[in-house]
Design a protein around this motif. Structure first.
Motif, PDB file in Angstrom:
ATOM      1  N   ILE A 147      -3.976  14.884  14.400  1.00  0.00           N
ATOM      2  CA  ILE A 147      -5.326  14.291  14.337  1.00  0.00           C
ATOM      3  C   ILE A 147      -6.430  15.337  14.264  1.00  0.00           C
ATOM      4  CG2 ILE A 147      -4.523  12.279  15.640  1.00  0.00           C
ATOM      5  CD1 ILE A 147      -6.009  13.401  18.092  1.00  0.00           C
ATOM      6  N   ARG A 148      -6.075  16.610  14.194  1.00  0.00           N
ATOM      7  CA  ARG A 148      -7.063  17.690  14.280  1.00  0.00           C
ATOM      8  C   ARG A 148      -8.144  17.619  13.207  1.00  0.00           C
ATOM      9  NH1 ARG A 148      -5.086  22.232  10.887  1.00  0.00           N
ATOM     10  NH2 ARG A 148      -3.152  21.501   9.900  1.00  0.00           N
ATOM     11  N   ILE A 199      -9.366  14.834  11.796  1.00  0.00           N
ATOM     12  CA  ILE A 199     -10.151  13.602  11.805  1.00  0.00           C
ATOM     13  C   ILE A 199     -10.961  13.421  13.085  1.00  0.00           C
ATOM     14  CG2 ILE A 199      -8.573  12.420  10.235  1.00  0.00           C
ATOM     15  CD1 ILE A 199      -7.389  10.967  12.647  1.00  0.00           C
ATOM     16  N   VAL A 200     -10.740  14.295  14.069  1.00  0.00           N
ATOM     17  CA  VAL A 200     -11.486  14.214  15.331  1.00  0.00           C
ATOM     18  C   VAL A 200     -12.767  15.037  15.215  1.00  0.00           C
ATOM     19  CG1 VAL A 200     -11.470  14.767  17.795  1.00  0.00           C
ATOM     20  CG2 VAL A 200      -9.413  13.857  16.707  1.00  0.00           C
ATOM     21  N   PRO A 201     -13.933  14.425  15.440  1.00  0.00           N
ATOM     22  CA  PRO A 201     -15.191  15.193  15.399  1.00  0.00           C
ATOM     23  C   PRO A 201     -15.193  16.299  16.456  1.00  0.00           C
ATOM     24  CG  PRO A 201     -15.610  12.831  15.376  1.00  0.00           C
ATOM     25  CD  PRO A 201     -14.155  13.001  15.676  1.00  0.00           C
ATOM     26  N   SER A 202     -15.724  17.437  16.112  1.00  0.00           N
ATOM     27  CA  SER A 202     -15.692  18.594  17.012  1.00  0.00           C
ATOM     28  C   SER A 202     -16.404  18.335  18.332  1.00  0.00           C
ATOM     29  CB  SER A 202     -16.308  19.817  16.324  1.00  0.00           C
ATOM     30  OG  SER A 202     -17.656  19.549  15.962  1.00  0.00           O
ATOM     31  N   LYS A 203     -17.426  17.481  18.320  1.00  0.00           N
ATOM     32  CA  LYS A 203     -18.199  17.227  19.536  1.00  0.00           C
ATOM     33  C   LYS A 203     -17.409  16.454  20.586  1.00  0.00           C
ATOM     34  CE  LYS A 203     -22.805  17.335  17.425  1.00  0.00           C
ATOM     35  NZ  LYS A 203     -24.067  16.571  17.176  1.00  0.00           N
ATOM     36  N   PHE A 228      -4.394  26.390  19.856  1.00  0.00           N
ATOM     37  CA  PHE A 228      -3.324  26.453  18.853  1.00  0.00           C
ATOM     38  C   PHE A 228      -3.147  25.147  18.067  1.00  0.00           C
ATOM     39  CE2 PHE A 228       0.789  26.860  16.944  1.00  0.00           C
ATOM     40  CZ  PHE A 228       0.906  28.206  16.661  1.00  0.00           C
ATOM     41  N   ALA A 229      -2.823  24.059  18.765  1.00  0.00           N
ATOM     42  CA  ALA A 229      -2.493  22.816  18.051  1.00  0.00           C
ATOM     43  C   ALA A 229      -3.647  22.306  17.192  1.00  0.00           C
ATOM     44  CB  ALA A 229      -2.081  21.736  19.052  1.00  0.00           C
ATOM     45  N   SER A 230      -4.881  22.519  17.635  1.00  0.00           N
ATOM     46  CA  SER A 230      -6.046  22.041  16.876  1.00  0.00           C
ATOM     47  C   SER A 230      -6.336  22.903  15.648  1.00  0.00           C
ATOM     48  CB  SER A 230      -7.281  22.023  17.773  1.00  0.00           C
ATOM     49  OG  SER A 230      -7.623  23.331  18.202  1.00  0.00           O
ATOM     50  N   LYS A 231      -5.597  23.990  15.488  1.00  0.00           N
ATOM     51  CA  LYS A 231      -5.845  24.916  14.373  1.00  0.00           C
ATOM     52  C   LYS A 231      -4.606  25.138  13.498  1.00  0.00           C
ATOM     53  CE  LYS A 231      -9.370  27.579  16.906  1.00  0.00           C
ATOM     54  NZ  LYS A 231      -9.385  26.742  18.113  1.00  0.00           N
ATOM     55  N   ASN A 232      -3.488  24.527  13.862  1.00  0.00           N
ATOM     56  CA  ASN A 232      -2.243  24.772  13.125  1.00  0.00           C
ATOM     57  C   ASN A 232      -1.519  23.468  12.804  1.00  0.00           C
ATOM     58  OD1 ASN A 232      -1.681  27.927  13.230  1.00  0.00           O
ATOM     59  ND2 ASN A 232      -2.579  27.345  15.186  1.00  0.00           N
ATOM     60  N   GLY A 233      -0.555  23.586  11.890  1.00  0.00           N
ATOM     61  CA  GLY A 233       0.224  22.433  11.472  1.00  0.00           C
ATOM     62  C   GLY A 233       1.213  21.977  12.520  1.00  0.00           C
ATOM     63  N   ILE A 234       1.893  20.886  12.223  1.00  0.00           N
ATOM     64  CA  ILE A 234       2.771  20.257  13.208  1.00  0.00           C
ATOM     65  C   ILE A 234       3.981  21.122  13.542  1.00  0.00           C
ATOM     66  CG2 ILE A 234       3.980  18.933  11.415  1.00  0.00           C
ATOM     67  CD1 ILE A 234       4.296  16.697  13.530  1.00  0.00           C
ATOM     68  N   PHE A 235       4.592  21.774  12.542  1.00  0.00           N
ATOM     69  CA  PHE A 235       5.774  22.597  12.811  1.00  0.00           C
ATOM     70  C   PHE A 235       5.430  23.773  13.721  1.00  0.00           C
ATOM     71  CE2 PHE A 235       8.593  26.185  11.690  1.00  0.00           C
ATOM     72  CZ  PHE A 235       9.807  25.624  12.080  1.00  0.00           C
ATOM     73  N   ALA A 236       4.346  24.467  13.389  1.00  0.00           N
ATOM     74  CA  ALA A 236       3.923  25.603  14.215  1.00  0.00           C
ATOM     75  C   ALA A 236       3.562  25.148  15.623  1.00  0.00           C
ATOM     76  CB  ALA A 236       2.733  26.296  13.567  1.00  0.00           C
ATOM     77  N   SER A 237       2.964  23.964  15.745  1.00  0.00           N
ATOM     78  CA  SER A 237       2.577  23.440  17.064  1.00  0.00           C
ATOM     79  C   SER A 237       3.791  23.083  17.906  1.00  0.00           C
ATOM     80  CB  SER A 237       1.673  22.216  16.891  1.00  0.00           C
ATOM     81  OG  SER A 237       0.479  22.556  16.230  1.00  0.00           O
ATOM     82  N   ILE A 238       4.846  22.581  17.275  1.00  0.00           N
ATOM     83  CA  ILE A 238       6.091  22.281  17.990  1.00  0.00           C
ATOM     84  C   ILE A 238       6.721  23.568  18.516  1.00  0.00           C
ATOM     85  CG2 ILE A 238       8.470  21.472  17.694  1.00  0.00           C
ATOM     86  CD1 ILE A 238       7.381  19.359  15.760  1.00  0.00           C
TER      87      ILE A 238
END
Length: 202
Positions: free
Chosen positions: A58-59, A61-65, A117-127
């Motif tokens: 969801i990184r 589509i979520v507004p930064s605020k 990390f997760a908010s800046k990377n893809g799903i595989f890297a986040s896992i």
């Protein structure tokens, strides 16, 4: 991304407890026995893995605020699942861990990986990141609990290992926790400095 580097980074180089000094409160509170340490570690790995996956998805589509409140809602959802499962299937463990299960919601390790990390990377890297940091947290808790339970109770995983050993009860109390953590932090910092010095010479 180098798979080997990423999967092993949380073990020593970016260990959340021994390298970054994160999550010290639950680490000290739940490391009085190996059994509690394993239970807490499993809960943290589950929450870390689940939250990293969802936040990575969801990184964009979520507004930064409102990203932090959204991340906390995601984390709280997985913590609720862990809490209900523990209550249903392992009530003694849930009772032993107490308030530190719901407090995983505000565990700085979980939120730090979500934000950094997760908010800046893809799903595989986040896992991979979740597994790496989770394994590192587990390693830290097992080392802490090994020394504290053995020296403080004379047992390991609840089983007495030395029949005539006289335990030092202070090791399972707060002072013993701080002492053990301080010595381990000093040891790993010494190892880090030695490694850096060695690489510097070469």
């Amino acid at each position: 991304m180098k798979f080997r580097t990423e999967i092993t980074k949380g073990f020593i180089r970016e260990n959340p407890v021994f390298a970054m000094a994160l999550g010290l409160c639950p680490s000290l509170a739940t490391s009085t026995s190996v059994r509690d340490a394993i239970g807490m570690s499993a809960a943290v790995i589950f929450v870390l893995l689940g939250s990293n996956i969802i936040i990575s998805l969801i990184r964009n589509i979520v507004p930064s605020k409102v990203r932090i409140p959204c991340y906390i809602v995601v984390i709280a959802t997985f913590v609720t699942v862990v809490e209900l499962v523990m209550q249903a299937y392992v009530p003694p463990l849930y009772k032993s861990l107490g308030i530190f299960v719901p407090l995983i919601v505000v565990n700085c390790i979980i939120l730090a990986r979500a934000e950094a990390f997760a908010s800046k990377n893809g799903i595989f890297a986040s896992i991979i990141d979740a597994f790496s940091i989770g394994i590192g947290f587990t390693f830290a808790l097992l080392v802490l609990s090994f020394f504290r339970e053995f020296l403080g109770k004379g047992t390991l995983y609840g089983y007495r290992v030395l029949p005539h050993f006289r335990p030092a009860v202070v090791m399972i109390l707060a002072p013993g926790g701080f002492l053990t953590l301080g010595l381990l932090l000093g040891f790993f910092n010494w190892m880090k400095m030695r490694r850096e010095k060695k690489h510097g010479k070469t």
